[in-house]
Design an enzyme around this catalytic site. Structure first.
Site, PDB file in Angstrom:
ATOM      1  N   TYR A 112       6.340 -36.529 -74.325  1.00  0.00           N
ATOM      2  CA  TYR A 112       6.526 -35.759 -73.077  1.00  0.00           C
ATOM      3  C   TYR A 112       6.795 -36.721 -71.918  1.00  0.00           C
ATOM      4  O   TYR A 112       7.785 -36.588 -71.187  1.00  0.00           O
ATOM      5  CB  TYR A 112       5.282 -34.902 -72.796  1.00  0.00           C
ATOM      6  CG  TYR A 112       5.208 -34.369 -71.392  1.00  0.00           C
ATOM      7  CD1 TYR A 112       6.177 -33.489 -70.902  1.00  0.00           C
ATOM      8  CD2 TYR A 112       4.169 -34.730 -70.532  1.00  0.00           C
ATOM      9  CE1 TYR A 112       6.107 -33.003 -69.598  1.00  0.00           C
ATOM     10  CE2 TYR A 112       4.092 -34.249 -69.243  1.00  0.00           C
ATOM     11  CZ  TYR A 112       5.061 -33.387 -68.772  1.00  0.00           C
ATOM     12  OH  TYR A 112       4.994 -32.906 -67.494  1.00  0.00           O
TER      13      TYR A 112
HETATM   14  N1  LIG Z   1       1.356 -28.253 -64.085  1.00  0.00           N
HETATM   15  C1  LIG Z   1       1.151 -29.579 -64.016  1.00  0.00           C
HETATM   16  O1  LIG Z   1       0.004 -30.040 -63.899  1.00  0.00           O
HETATM   17  C2  LIG Z   1       2.309 -30.535 -64.064  1.00  0.00           C
HETATM   18  C3  LIG Z   1       2.035 -31.908 -63.961  1.00  0.00           C
HETATM   19  C4  LIG Z   1       3.080 -32.808 -63.998  1.00  0.00           C
HETATM   20  C5  LIG Z   1       4.386 -32.354 -64.121  1.00  0.00           C
HETATM   21  N2  LIG Z   1       4.638 -31.027 -64.225  1.00  0.00           N
HETATM   22  C6  LIG Z   1       6.041 -30.606 -64.358  1.00  0.00           C
HETATM   23  O2  LIG Z   1       6.291 -29.583 -63.408  1.00  0.00           O
HETATM   24  C7  LIG Z   1       7.239 -28.657 -63.921  1.00  0.00           C
HETATM   25  C8  LIG Z   1       6.686 -27.253 -63.870  1.00  0.00           C
HETATM   26  O3  LIG Z   1       5.492 -27.202 -64.650  1.00  0.00           O
HETATM   27  P1  LIG Z   1       4.604 -25.899 -64.787  1.00  0.00           P
HETATM   28  O4  LIG Z   1       3.193 -26.351 -64.850  1.00  0.00           O
HETATM   29  O5  LIG Z   1       5.005 -24.886 -63.778  1.00  0.00           O
HETATM   30  O6  LIG Z   1       5.013 -25.444 -66.268  1.00  0.00           O
HETATM   31  P2  LIG Z   1       5.462 -24.017 -66.828  1.00  0.00           P
HETATM   32  O7  LIG Z   1       5.552 -24.187 -68.302  1.00  0.00           O
HETATM   33  O8  LIG Z   1       4.561 -22.959 -66.301  1.00  0.00           O
HETATM   34  O9  LIG Z   1       6.897 -23.819 -66.204  1.00  0.00           O
HETATM   35  C9  LIG Z   1       8.084 -24.286 -66.798  1.00  0.00           C
HETATM   36  C10 LIG Z   1       9.034 -23.124 -66.947  1.00  0.00           C
HETATM   37  O10 LIG Z   1      10.249 -23.608 -67.506  1.00  0.00           O
HETATM   38  C11 LIG Z   1      10.724 -22.698 -68.437  1.00  0.00           C
HETATM   39  N3  LIG Z   1      11.526 -23.427 -69.423  1.00  0.00           N
HETATM   40  C12 LIG Z   1      11.084 -24.244 -70.412  1.00  0.00           C
HETATM   41  N4  LIG Z   1      12.123 -24.749 -71.093  1.00  0.00           N
HETATM   42  C13 LIG Z   1      13.240 -24.229 -70.519  1.00  0.00           C
HETATM   43  C14 LIG Z   1      14.618 -24.386 -70.775  1.00  0.00           C
HETATM   44  N5  LIG Z   1      15.051 -25.158 -71.763  1.00  0.00           N
HETATM   45  N6  LIG Z   1      15.503 -23.715 -69.991  1.00  0.00           N
HETATM   46  C15 LIG Z   1      15.062 -22.931 -68.974  1.00  0.00           C
HETATM   47  N7  LIG Z   1      13.761 -22.738 -68.695  1.00  0.00           N
HETATM   48  C16 LIG Z   1      12.869 -23.389 -69.463  1.00  0.00           C
HETATM   49  C17 LIG Z   1       9.506 -22.060 -69.076  1.00  0.00           C
HETATM   50  O11 LIG Z   1       9.788 -20.768 -69.594  1.00  0.00           O
HETATM   51  C18 LIG Z   1       8.515 -22.041 -67.904  1.00  0.00           C
HETATM   52  O12 LIG Z   1       8.494 -20.782 -67.269  1.00  0.00           O
HETATM   53  C19 LIG Z   1       7.570 -29.150 -65.334  1.00  0.00           C
HETATM   54  O13 LIG Z   1       8.736 -29.923 -65.262  1.00  0.00           O
HETATM   55  C20 LIG Z   1       6.380 -30.008 -65.701  1.00  0.00           C
HETATM   56  O14 LIG Z   1       6.707 -30.980 -66.661  1.00  0.00           O
HETATM   57  C21 LIG Z   1       3.632 -30.102 -64.209  1.00  0.00           C
END
Ligand SMILES: NC(=O)c1ccc[n+]([C@@H]2O[C@H](COP(=O)([O-])OP(=O)(O)OC[C@H]3O[C@@H](n4cnc5c(N)ncnc54)[C@H](O)[C@@H]3O)[C@@H](O)[C@H]2O)c1
Length: 333
Positions: free
Chosen positions: A152
């Site tokens: 990841y």
């Molecule tokens: N939540 C955290 O603590 C955290 C920490 C570091 C980084 N991030 C990053 O922040 C971003 C948002 O994270 P989140 O916590 O809201 O996660 P989340 O999984 O709730 O949101 C990601 C969304 O992207 C959609 N998705 C996944 N693959 C896809 C694709 N191929 N095409 C289109 N849509 C797709 C999913 O359906 C989901 O709704 C991500 O990039 C994640 O890696 C999150």
């Protein structure tokens, strides 16, 4: 009206980001594949709230599908907030291909789209996991980040590098964000705050890794979105970086930590949930999980220099209470 494209709009952070951009006067195109990595009903419920605003348009599609993002950008988009990704450290050990497809191929398609149809600012989510094996705290953007511990994290680091090359070659103003453990209402079912709250309310044991010797820079989602949306107006410009700035000398590109900057012991986080839920946790103490790191801690000097210090930061107690209250309300427990 400026237009923003938010990828991953039905996701946890995407929902809050879309809501905030609508409130700030943007027309928002929200794209999401509605992947079933976790309960799709939660994504649908978030979308339903967003769809109440007629300036929100939803597109269900995968970011890596060729032409999808180019098609949206060809309509004229000012700001892109790219949050769509396969998230989660642990799942990347079981299903690395999902990360290759959504994160690397998906971000590549976005870069190709922005090359063909320029935008004012490309904002791309990365992660604190990019710091990998770094054990010097707090994490500063200018540190070397060469030792990712999970696939990841490796895909996110790759997205940072890919976007730098496109920013350099095609002059695309780009900001990558390293988010630190985000929590709050509508939070992700695969993350500890949700799992702990669910188990504590159900009276079942929680799995506590590394025997609880973990620190996380838990960041409240609304605080994170404040910083994210405020930075939209700060497009990087190629130049000589000031001290502490990660600005590239050869591209309009920088990477910015967004975290609270105050790491919390896991035991204290669990105690805050116990207080908010009014129940004690039963704990299963387990060894460290593969791919995980013992601590995260954001240095916020850069974001503070760009925006000024964050005036309002949600306390752990208030943030956890808001999450537990949402959980009880949403699931009726
Ligand atoms: N939540 C955290 O603590 C955290 C920490 C570091 C980084 N991030 C990053 O922040 C971003 C948002 O994270 P989140 O916590 O809201 O996660 P989340 O999984 O709730 O949101 C990601 C969304 O992207 C959609 N998705 C996944 N693959 C896809 C694709 N191929 N095409 C289109 N849509 C797709 C999913 O359906 C989901 O709704 C991500 O990039 C994640 O890696 C999150």
């Amino acid at each position: 009206m400026p237009t923003a494209l938010v990828t991953g709009a039905a996701g946890f952070i995407g929902y809050f980001t879309s809501k905030r951009l609508l409130a700030e006067g943007y027309d928002v195109v929200g794209l999401d594949a509605m992947s079933d990595y976790y309960d799709v009903a939660l994504k649908q419920a978030r979308l339903k709230l967003l769809a109440a605003d007629e300036r929100f348009e939803f597109v269900q599609a995968r970011v890596e599908d060729e032409g999808v993002l180019a098609n949206i950008l060809s309509r004229g988009v000012d700001l892109v907030v790219h949050l769509a990704a396969q998230a989660g450290v642990r799942f990347s050990i079981e299903q690395p291909r999902a990360y290759l497809d959504s994160n690397i191929r998906g971000t590549f398609e976005l870069l190709e789209a922005a090359r063909a149809h320029p935008v004012k600012h490309l904002m791309i989510a990365s992660t604190s996991s990019a710091y990998g094996a770094n054990d010097v705290y707090p994490y500063v953007e200018a540190m070397r980040t060469d030792h990712q511990m999970s696939f990841y994290a490796a895909t996110k680091k790759a997205c940072e590098a890919m976007s730098h090359s496109y920013a350099h070659l095609y002059n695309i103003p780009t900001t990558c964000f390293r988010f630190f453990t985000v929590y709050g209402p509508w939070g992700r079912p695969d993350m500890a705050p949700y799992k702990f709250t669910k188990a504590i309310l159900e009276g079942t044991p929680i799995d506590v890794y590394n025997h609880g010797n973990m620190k996380r820079d838990f960041t409240y989602v609304e605080d994170l979105v404040d910083r994210l949306v405020a930075l939209a107006a700060h497009q990087p410009e190629t130049g000589k970086p000031a001290e502490h700035d990660s600005l590239s000398p050869v591209a309009p590109w920088r990477v910015v930590n967004i975290g609270r900057g105050k790491p919390v012991e896991l035991a204290d986080f669990i105690a805050a949930i116990e207080t908010a839920a009014g129940r004690k946790a039963k704990q299963n103490l387990l060894p460290m999980q593969a791919g995980d790191v013992p601590a995260t801690w954001a240095d916020t000097t850069l974001v503070d220099a760009l925006l000024g210090p964050q005036e309002h930061q949600t306390s752990l107690e208030k943030g956890v209470q808001a999450f537990v209250d949402w959980y009880r309300g949403y699931y009726g427990v």
